[in-house]
Design a protein around this motif. Structure first.
Motif, PDB file in Angstrom:
ATOM      1  N   ASP A  94      58.715  68.830  36.271  1.00  0.00           N
ATOM      2  CA  ASP A  94      59.559  69.532  37.234  1.00  0.00           C
ATOM      3  C   ASP A  94      59.056  70.935  37.562  1.00  0.00           C
ATOM      4  OD1 ASP A  94      60.062  70.572  34.768  1.00  0.00           O
ATOM      5  OD2 ASP A  94      62.248  70.568  34.960  1.00  0.00           O
ATOM      6  N   GLU A  95      57.808  71.213  37.282  1.00  0.00           N
ATOM      7  CA  GLU A  95      57.232  72.529  37.619  1.00  0.00           C
ATOM      8  C   GLU A  95      57.303  72.784  39.121  1.00  0.00           C
ATOM      9  OE1 GLU A  95      53.794  74.160  34.604  1.00  0.00           O
ATOM     10  OE2 GLU A  95      53.236  72.864  36.267  1.00  0.00           O
ATOM     11  N   ASP A  96      57.523  74.041  39.491  1.00  0.00           N
ATOM     12  CA  ASP A  96      57.595  74.432  40.892  1.00  0.00           C
ATOM     13  C   ASP A  96      56.238  74.962  41.339  1.00  0.00           C
ATOM     14  OD1 ASP A  96      58.210  75.283  43.408  1.00  0.00           O
ATOM     15  OD2 ASP A  96      59.943  76.497  42.824  1.00  0.00           O
ATOM     16  N   ASN A 108      55.162  78.690  42.211  1.00  0.00           N
ATOM     17  CA  ASN A 108      54.715  79.671  41.213  1.00  0.00           C
ATOM     18  C   ASN A 108      53.226  79.543  40.918  1.00  0.00           C
ATOM     19  OD1 ASN A 108      57.421  80.542  40.909  1.00  0.00           O
ATOM     20  ND2 ASN A 108      57.827  78.856  39.481  1.00  0.00           N
ATOM     21  N   HIS A 165      51.892  68.308  44.281  1.00  0.00           N
ATOM     22  CA  HIS A 165      52.474  69.421  43.512  1.00  0.00           C
ATOM     23  C   HIS A 165      51.433  70.519  43.263  1.00  0.00           C
ATOM     24  CE1 HIS A 165      55.950  66.852  42.837  1.00  0.00           C
ATOM     25  NE2 HIS A 165      55.121  65.896  42.468  1.00  0.00           N
ATOM     26  N   ASP A 180      58.467  66.574  50.428  1.00  0.00           N
ATOM     27  CA  ASP A 180      58.820  67.745  49.612  1.00  0.00           C
ATOM     28  C   ASP A 180      57.820  68.894  49.719  1.00  0.00           C
ATOM     29  OD1 ASP A 180      61.220  66.680  48.470  1.00  0.00           O
ATOM     30  OD2 ASP A 180      59.976  65.437  47.152  1.00  0.00           O
TER      31      ASP A 180
END
Length: 487
Positions: A30-32, A35, A93, A135
């Motif tokens: 679930d890292e964003d 950042n 991601h 996303d």
């Protein structure tokens, strides 16, 4: 670039590429990626190294190479202009420091799911499979003008934001999508252009937000969709422009929220649409522009329409849900073009197709009343007389009531004062009722009118009864004929 120049992270990606194995640099799923600026060299990849990898495409016998990287920080500009990449590319991601440029390239498949980018250039790109931007968050334009995507384009929950005063943030002009454009929950701040795009499947924009106050939030002029546009709960601040679009199926704007105060909220002029649904929408703020369009099924509740509309030369096959004419007519009265006869004829035809002749007559009566307001003083005066007496012929029973009232008045007047006979020896017995009928009915004769001659005020009354009889009797006959002809 030589392999000896690669960092440890890059070498790991090169080794996995030949075998099609994924490389995941994330500490947690679930890292964003927002950042990513703070990620260290252990998960940093240079764009030049990725370009060299894709161009050289190292192979291992019996393996299918593909680039599958998650959670990497990519520095430098990934420039693959006009490149031909025969392997799937999945950079999910990831955090891109600069705008990737893939203009004119040919790709097998591209996925940037969950990545953060300052922009993306895919103009005139050809993708043989799926293009997935699910996303993604872009802080600059997504350029897809002229792109050809053989399968679907996924933009669900993507967030696109343009810098102040720059070009539209989403550019799909003249693009061709071989399957669906799937974008529920898409959020666009700064304008989206789909002008001239062609979608062989459906366009799904459920819950999408297009935010460009004072401008065009979504421009889809001459858009060609072979199925439906599903846009339930769509929210637009700025004009939604579908001018000249061709939508084979349904445009579903159920519960949509469209607002352009002082401007055009929805422009669907010169369109060909299978069905247009505006069910349970918040009251539209701005103009609803449907001029010259053809819509097979037009479906909306009267309370959803704005204070101003443009409906000239709009044609539709059916109007749903079925509402009383009294609820539909105020819409026609708010047409910015003023009195538009065509709009009344279309509404009349819609009611007649449903077999609601009463509503059709009310629409025609309203049409005559609007027409009356466009005429000179004497025309308006005569219109008021026709309206009060016979409802412009759409209330024939009212004319019958007037005839009976005049018959009673004349019978009473001539019953109290018999007119003198012209030839006393040949005159029949005087009957005030049949004498009045002789005056009122221009076709039927009972022999009374020719045998007696009133004088003074009673002669003036006879003239008035003759004129009234011609008008009213003709109106009753016309009303009955109109009813019979419709049946």
């Amino acid at each position: 670039m030589e392999t000896s120049e690669l960092t440890a992270a890059e070498r790991r990606v090169w080794q996995a590429f030949a075998r099609g194995e994924p490389v995941d640099f994330r500490a947690t799923p679930d890292e964003d990626a927002a950042n990513g600026d703070g990620w260290g060299p252990e998960r940093t990849l240079r764009a030049a190294a990725l370009k060299a990898l894709l161009v050289r495409a190292p192979r291992e016998e019996g393996e299918i190479p593909s680039l599958k990287v998650s959670g990497a920080r990519i520095t430098g500009a990934l420039n693959l202009t006009y490149a031909v990449i025969d392997h799937p590319v999945r950079l999910t991601h990831c955090h891109f420091a600069e705008v990737p440029d893939l203009y004119g390239s040919r790709l097998r498949q591209l996925s940037l799911r969950g990545s953060v980018l300052p922009g993306l250039s895919l103009g005139s790109t050809r993708v043989d499979g799926v293009l997935r931007l699910t996303d993604c968050r872009l802080h600059g334009p997504l350029r897809l003008g002229g792109a050809q995507i053989a399968a679907a384009l996924f933009l669900e929950r993507a967030e696109l934001a343009a810098r102040e005063g720059t070009e539209p943030v989403l550019q799909l002009n003249q693009s061709v999508i071989g399957d669906d454009l799937w974008a529920p929950g898409l959020h666009v701040r700064g304008g989206a252009h789909l002008d001239g795009a062609k979608v062989d499947g459906s366009v799904t924009l459920e819950g999408a937000v297009f935010d460009n106050p004072g401008g065009t939030a979504l421009s889809a002029q001459t858009l060609d969709v072979h199925a439906d546009i599903r846009a339930r709960r769509l929210r637009a601040r700025g004009t939604v422009d579908l001018r000249g679009a061709r939508i084979v199926g349904r445009v579903d704007l159920t519960r949509a929220d469209l607002a352009t105060p002082g401007g055009t909220a929805l422009r669907a002029s010169s369109c060909a649409i299978g069905e247009l649904w505006l069910h349970r929408c918040a009251p539209i703020e701005g103009i609803l522009h449907l001029r010259r369009s053809h819509i097979e099924v037009l479906s909306f509740e009267p309370e959803s329409v704005p204070g101003e509309v443009l409906l000239n030369n709009l044609t539709y096959g059916a109007l749903t849900p079925h509402e009383p004419a009294e609820r539909r007519l105020p819409l026609l009265e708010r047409d910015a073009d003023g009195y538009v006869p065509h709009a009344y004829e279309q509404l009349t035809a819609a009611y007649r197709r449903l077999g609601d002749d009463h509503a059709a007559r009310l629409v025609q009566l309203a049409k005559q009343r609007r027409l009356r307001g466009t005429r000179a003083f004497h025309g308006r005066l005569w219109g008021y007389v026709q309206d009060a007496t016979v409802g412009y012929g759409f209330h024939p029973l009212r004319a019958a009531v007037w005839l009976l009232s005049l018959l009673a008045a004349g019978s009473l007047a001539y019953g109290l004062h018999h007119p003198r006979p012209l030839k006393a020896s040949e005159a029949p017995h005087f009957s005030p009722v049949f004498y009045t009928l002789d005056l009122l009915l221009p076709v039927i004769s009972f022999g009374q009118e020719d045998a007696f001659a009133p004088d003074g005020w009673y002669q003036t009354l006879s003239y008035a009864l003759v004129i009234a009889g011609w008008v009213l009797a003709t109106t009753v006959f016309a009303g009955v004929s109109r009813t019979v002809s419709r049946q």
